[in-house]
Design a protein around this motif. Structure first.
Motif, PDB file in Angstrom:
ATOM      1  N   PHE A  29      -3.500   6.219   5.218  1.00 54.94           N
ATOM      2  CA  PHE A  29      -2.170   6.825   5.343  1.00 54.94           C
ATOM      3  C   PHE A  29      -1.356   5.943   6.274  1.00 54.94           C
ATOM      4  N   GLU A  30      -0.130   5.668   5.896  1.00 55.98           N
ATOM      5  CA  GLU A  30       0.805   4.903   6.716  1.00 55.98           C
ATOM      6  C   GLU A  30       2.106   5.686   6.796  1.00 55.98           C
ATOM      7  N   GLY A  32       6.244   5.292   8.278  1.00 54.03           N
ATOM      8  CA  GLY A  32       7.290   4.430   8.820  1.00 54.03           C
ATOM      9  C   GLY A  32       7.854   3.552   7.733  1.00 54.03           C
ATOM     10  N   PRO A  33       8.800   2.704   8.071  1.00 50.84           N
ATOM     11  CA  PRO A  33       9.390   1.822   7.068  1.00 50.84           C
ATOM     12  C   PRO A  33       8.321   0.935   6.424  1.00 50.84           C
ATOM     13  N   LEU A  34       8.411   0.772   5.127  1.00 50.50           N
ATOM     14  CA  LEU A  34       7.441  -0.053   4.415  1.00 50.50           C
ATOM     15  C   LEU A  34       7.441  -1.473   4.966  1.00 50.50           C
ATOM     16  N   SER A  35       8.589  -1.940   5.424  1.00 48.74           N
ATOM     17  CA  SER A  35       8.664  -3.299   5.979  1.00 48.74           C
ATOM     18  C   SER A  35       7.839  -3.436   7.258  1.00 48.74           C
ATOM     19  N   ASP A  36       7.574  -2.310   7.949  1.00 46.61           N
ATOM     20  CA  ASP A  36       6.762  -2.344   9.169  1.00 46.61           C
ATOM     21  C   ASP A  36       5.274  -2.207   8.883  1.00 46.61           C
ATOM     22  N   ALA A  37       4.942  -1.744   7.693  1.00 46.23           N
ATOM     23  CA  ALA A  37       3.524  -1.546   7.361  1.00 46.23           C
ATOM     24  C   ALA A  37       2.858  -2.908   7.196  1.00 46.23           C
ATOM     25  N   ASP A  38       1.720  -3.062   7.800  1.00 46.11           N
ATOM     26  CA  ASP A  38       0.989  -4.322   7.710  1.00 46.11           C
ATOM     27  C   ASP A  38       0.018  -4.238   6.539  1.00 46.11           C
ATOM     28  N   ILE A  39       0.578  -4.296   5.346  1.00 49.12           N
ATOM     29  CA  ILE A  39      -0.197  -4.150   4.120  1.00 49.12           C
ATOM     30  C   ILE A  39      -1.273  -5.231   4.033  1.00 49.12           C
ATOM     31  N   ALA A  40      -0.978  -6.424   4.526  1.00 52.61           N
ATOM     32  CA  ALA A  40      -1.927  -7.533   4.439  1.00 52.61           C
ATOM     33  C   ALA A  40      -3.210  -7.255   5.209  1.00 52.61           C
ATOM     34  N   LYS A  41      -3.124  -6.450   6.273  1.00 56.72           N
ATOM     35  CA  LYS A  41      -4.306  -6.155   7.074  1.00 56.72           C
ATOM     36  C   LYS A  41      -5.148  -5.022   6.506  1.00 56.72           C
ATOM     37  N   LEU A  42      -4.625  -4.318   5.512  1.00 58.35           N
ATOM     38  CA  LEU A  42      -5.392  -3.241   4.897  1.00 58.35           C
ATOM     39  C   LEU A  42      -6.361  -3.849   3.894  1.00 58.35           C
ATOM     40  N   HIS A  51       1.836   6.301   1.563  1.00 55.72           N
ATOM     41  CA  HIS A  51       2.796   5.827   2.548  1.00 55.72           C
ATOM     42  C   HIS A  51       4.006   6.748   2.528  1.00 55.72           C
ATOM     43  N   ALA A  52       4.468   7.162   3.706  1.00 58.81           N
ATOM     44  CA  ALA A  52       5.639   8.034   3.810  1.00 58.81           C
ATOM     45  C   ALA A  52       6.642   7.428   4.789  1.00 58.81           C
ATOM     46  N   THR A  53       7.901   7.536   4.437  1.00 59.20           N
ATOM     47  CA  THR A  53       8.994   7.090   5.292  1.00 59.20           C
ATOM     48  C   THR A  53      10.015   8.208   5.359  1.00 59.20           C
ATOM     49  N   GLN A  69      10.670   9.122   1.550  1.00 61.74           N
ATOM     50  CA  GLN A  69      10.196   8.295   0.457  1.00 61.74           C
ATOM     51  C   GLN A  69       8.672   8.391   0.519  1.00 61.74           C
ATOM     52  N   ILE A  70       8.073   8.764  -0.598  1.00 61.08           N
ATOM     53  CA  ILE A  70       6.629   8.914  -0.704  1.00 61.08           C
ATOM     54  C   ILE A  70       6.131   7.873  -1.703  1.00 61.08           C
ATOM     55  N   MET A  71       5.087   7.143  -1.321  1.00 64.52           N
ATOM     56  CA  MET A  71       4.538   6.112  -2.184  1.00 64.52           C
ATOM     57  C   MET A  71       3.018   6.234  -2.205  1.00 64.52           C
ATOM     58  N   VAL A  72       2.455   6.151  -3.392  1.00 66.70           N
ATOM     59  CA  VAL A  72       1.011   6.046  -3.576  1.00 66.70           C
ATOM     60  C   VAL A  72       0.770   4.699  -4.239  1.00 66.70           C
ATOM     61  N   ALA A  73      -0.073   3.861  -3.620  1.00 64.57           N
ATOM     62  CA  ALA A  73      -0.227   2.495  -4.119  1.00 64.57           C
ATOM     63  C   ALA A  73      -1.635   1.976  -3.883  1.00 64.57           C
ATOM     64  N   THR A  74      -1.977   0.978  -4.673  1.00 66.72           N
ATOM     65  CA  THR A  74      -3.221   0.257  -4.480  1.00 66.72           C
ATOM     66  C   THR A  74      -2.983  -1.201  -4.839  1.00 66.72           C
TER      67      THR A  74
END
Length: 155
Positions: A29-30, A32-42, A51-53, A69-74
């Motif tokens: 679960f993340e 905050g702004p998607l731009s702040d999410a460190d997707i590369a480290k996941l 992910h919720a913003t 904004q709600i996002m489900v991703a892989t």
């Protein structure tokens, strides 16, 4: 409002986090702004993710609402056929999130307090960040009672 009173931003985000933790197919679960999410480290073990913003709030005399904004991703698989299968699976996970927000099946503090209007329109996506994500995204509004009372203002 009291900081940890049901119906505020904190409570809604914590409920989403608990939902993600308890869901058998969501691994992270993340918030905050998607731009702040460190997707590369996941790592792959942290996917799929929810992910919720919080985009904003509307405050009225008897109600207040929060836009999310709600996002489900892989992570995106390398070939098109696998991508279609993953996108299909993510839609089922996305539907679980919407069902939770509508019915609050395990969190009694939400029942009759936070409402989500249906239908919810979702968009599929492929996002190229440091790794590519595939999934579903939507913007929803969660409404709840709001006491607009001068007596609640701290002196």
């Amino acid at each position: 409002m009291i900081p940890n009173e049901p119906n505020n931003l904190y409570t809604i985000v914590k409920a989403l986090e608990t939902f993600a933790t308890n869901h058998k197919q969501i691994n992270a679960f993340e918030f905050g702004p998607l731009s702040d999410a460190d997707i590369a480290k996941l790592s792959a073990a942290k996917h799929p993710l929810l992910h919720a913003t919080c985009l904003g709030a509307d405050i009225d005399e008897g109600t207040a609402s929060l836009d999310f904004q709600i996002m489900v991703a892989t992570m995106q698989p390398p070939d098109l056929e696998s991508r279609m299968g993953v996108l299909s699976n993510m839609l089922y996970v996305f539907k679980d999130v919407i069902a939770f927000l509508k019915h609050h099946h395990y969190d009694d503090s939400f029942v009759n307090r936070v409402t989500l209007e249906l239908p919810v329109s979702a968009e599929s996506f492929v996002v190229k960040l440091d790794n590519q994500l595939v999934g579903w995204s939507t913007v929803i509004t969660l409404s709840f009672d709001n006491t607009n009372d001068l007596c609640l203002i701290p002196d």
